[in-house]
Design an enzyme around this catalytic site. Structure first.
Site, mmCIF file in Angstrom:
data_model
loop_
_atom_site.group_PDB
_atom_site.id
_atom_site.type_symbol
_atom_site.label_atom_id
_atom_site.label_comp_id
_atom_site.label_asym_id
_atom_site.label_seq_id
_atom_site.Cartn_x
_atom_site.Cartn_y
_atom_site.Cartn_z
ATOM 1 N N GLU A 280 0.212 3.661 1.664
ATOM 2 C CA GLU A 280 0.253 4.123 3.048
ATOM 3 C C GLU A 280 1.629 3.879 3.676
ATOM 4 O OE1 GLU A 280 -2.294 5.528 5.324
ATOM 5 O OE2 GLU A 280 -2.904 6.154 3.342
ATOM 6 N N SER B 193 0.816 -1.223 0.000
ATOM 7 C CA SER B 193 0.000 0.000 0.000
ATOM 8 C C SER B 193 0.847 1.268 0.000
ATOM 9 C CB SER B 193 -0.877 -0.011 1.255
ATOM 10 O OG SER B 193 -1.436 1.254 1.477
ATOM 11 N N TYR C 244 -2.002 0.221 10.451
ATOM 12 C CA TYR C 244 -2.231 -0.465 9.168
ATOM 13 C C TYR C 244 -0.975 -0.372 8.302
ATOM 14 C CZ TYR C 244 -3.660 -1.030 4.309
ATOM 15 O OH TYR C 244 -3.721 -1.428 2.998
HETATM 16 C C1 LIG Z 1 -3.993 3.183 -0.091
HETATM 17 C C2 LIG Z 1 -4.974 2.950 1.030
HETATM 18 O O1 LIG Z 1 -6.266 3.400 0.616
HETATM 19 C C3 LIG Z 1 -7.317 3.179 1.559
HETATM 20 O O2 LIG Z 1 -7.039 3.791 2.792
HETATM 21 P P1 LIG Z 1 -7.452 5.274 3.182
HETATM 22 O O3 LIG Z 1 -6.600 6.248 2.433
HETATM 23 O O4 LIG Z 1 -7.419 5.386 4.649
HETATM 24 O O5 LIG Z 1 -8.933 5.376 2.593
HETATM 25 P P2 LIG Z 1 -10.201 6.185 3.051
HETATM 26 O O6 LIG Z 1 -11.068 6.267 1.873
HETATM 27 O O7 LIG Z 1 -10.784 5.611 4.304
HETATM 28 O O8 LIG Z 1 -9.608 7.632 3.456
HETATM 29 C C4 LIG Z 1 -9.096 8.523 2.506
HETATM 30 C C5 LIG Z 1 -8.847 9.860 3.177
HETATM 31 O O9 LIG Z 1 -10.105 10.440 3.509
HETATM 32 C C6 LIG Z 1 -10.034 11.026 4.805
HETATM 33 N N1 LIG Z 1 -11.390 11.171 5.337
HETATM 34 C C7 LIG Z 1 -11.991 12.354 5.658
HETATM 35 N N2 LIG Z 1 -13.234 12.136 6.099
HETATM 36 C C8 LIG Z 1 -13.433 10.790 6.047
HETATM 37 C C9 LIG Z 1 -14.553 9.977 6.359
HETATM 38 O O10 LIG Z 1 -15.606 10.453 6.812
HETATM 39 N N3 LIG Z 1 -14.385 8.634 6.179
HETATM 40 C C10 LIG Z 1 -13.214 8.089 5.689
HETATM 41 N N4 LIG Z 1 -13.121 6.750 5.521
HETATM 42 N N5 LIG Z 1 -12.142 8.857 5.372
HETATM 43 C C11 LIG Z 1 -12.264 10.190 5.554
HETATM 44 C C12 LIG Z 1 -9.142 10.063 5.553
HETATM 45 O O11 LIG Z 1 -8.645 10.652 6.741
HETATM 46 C C13 LIG Z 1 -8.079 9.788 4.494
HETATM 47 O O12 LIG Z 1 -7.112 10.805 4.508
HETATM 48 C C14 LIG Z 1 -7.459 1.682 1.794
HETATM 49 O O13 LIG Z 1 -7.756 1.011 0.601
HETATM 50 C C15 LIG Z 1 -6.155 1.146 2.383
HETATM 51 O O14 LIG Z 1 -6.267 -0.258 2.501
HETATM 52 C C16 LIG Z 1 -4.996 1.549 1.530
HETATM 53 O O15 LIG Z 1 -4.026 0.810 1.404
#
Ligand SMILES: C[C@H]1O[C@H](OP(=O)(O)OP(=O)(O)OC[C@H]2O[C@@H](n3cnc4c(=O)[nH]c(N)nc43)[C@H](O)[C@@H]2O)[C@@H](O)[C@@H](O)C1=O
Length: 319
Positions: free
Chosen positions: A126, A124, A148
């Protein structure tokens, strides 16, 4: 006929990858956990009857060995993981345990049973975490900022180590955020699309989100799984970034979707409980290596992807 095992087959990537493999004439074996019986993604893609499901606990090496021995696949795609960054802050130890031990169990079993089996590991973006120089490339400094991400770094270097020490064919796809209709609603883009649609239909009052002063490199999942498959068709194993090459602000995504659905910006509410203890401010990568070595094609602008996702969500919305 080639045989492939896909772990995490019920998830977004597992479903699209299974569909791609079936269309390439593979026999696909989907590993599922005993307690998980939700195959809605596979049903949506109309491929659930074409997959042979195998129940196997990836934390149990005896079960993993037996599964690999029984099937003797050509390729294994390891997509199973606790994949939510947000959840990993709440469950750091179980996240780390699953995301690392499952990888060790797969690799040790392959090494023992048939080291010629090719393995794809889902790494990832990340892992890069505290970013210093953009765009990210395959040589960028690793500095994870969540449990993670730490688990994904450990799993990634387990793969690199076995590849270098035992000459095993293990390729890691370092995927940046990638979205689709099949994305779980816990993730940002799916949540924005789904809940905005509900606001436009007067079924919801507002959209509560965390930190949206953030930029991410988002792409389209059905195209990203093509890179996974291509990685295992090469002569030699390696690691590849899979990304769009551009970052988009989360605020812009919300306003674009709101605009398409005629929703006022005042409906977007910031909820501090959705903030993470640490987050990545801006990240994007270069996909040059994947394009050059794998001949992977990708040229989608993320707003065009949002149009696809909105249309699919509207089409499938059940009142
Ligand atoms: C590459 C990576 O991609 C994914 O992980 P993620 O980036 O955490 O994905 P997400 O869609 O939960 O968050 C994206 C961004 O959005 C921000 N954010 C704001 N407000 C909300 C909100 O209300 N909900 C969520 N979920 N995120 C929010 C949050 O803080 C972050 O900055 C997984 O596939 C993972 O497995 C992986 O490897």
């Amino acid at each position: 006929m080639k045989k492939a095992i896909v772990t995490g087959i019920s998830g977004q990537d597992g479903a699209y990858l299974a569909k791609l493999l079936l269309s390439n004439n593979y026999k696909v074996f989907g590993i599922v956990r005993t307690n998980l019986k939700s195959f809605s993604n596979l049903e949506y893609l109309k491929i659930n009857n074409e997959i042979e499901f195998v129940y196997c606990d990836l934390l149990n090496i005896s079960e993993v060995e037996k599964t690999i021995n029984d099937i003797n696949p050509d390729e294994i795609y390891n997509l199973a993981a606790q994949s939510s960054v947000f959840q990993s802050y709440l469950q750091p130890i179980t996240t780390f345990e699953f995301n690392t031990i499952s990888v060790f169990n797969l690799i040790e079993s392959i090494k023992k049973i048939n080291p010629k089996i090719k393995l794809y590991q889902a790494s990832s973006s990340e892992m890069f975490g505290r970013v210093k120089n953009l765009p990210i490339n395959e040589e960028s400094v690793i500095h994870p900022v969540s449990p993670y991400a730490i688990s994904k770094v450990a799993a990634h270097y387990t793969c690199v180590n076995y590849r270098e020490s035992y000459d095993m064919f293990i390729s890691c796809g370092i995927l940046f955020n990638h979205e689709s209709y099949l994305r779980n609603e816990n993730f940002f883009v799916k949540k924005v699309i789904r809940e905005s649609l509900e606001i436009s239909l007067n079924k919801k009052d507002d959209l509560k989100v965390g930190n949206i002063d953030i930029k991410r490199d988002f792409g389209y999942a059905p195209k990203y799984v093509e890179a996974m498959h291509l990685m295992l068709q090469q002569e030699t194993a390696s690691d590849y970034l899979v990304c769009s090459g551009q970052s988009v602000s989360l605020k812009e995504i919300i306003y674009y979707v709101f605009d398409r659905l005629n929703i006022s910006k005042s409906k977007c509410i910031i909820d501090k409980t959705l903030y993470r203890p640490s987050d990545i401010e801006d990240i994007y990568g270069t996909n040059e290596k994947a394009k050059k070595e794998l001949n992977w094609q990708y040229d989608l602008n993320f707003f065009a992807v949002l149009d696809i996702l909105l249309e699919e969500e509207i089409k499938n919305y059940k009142k």
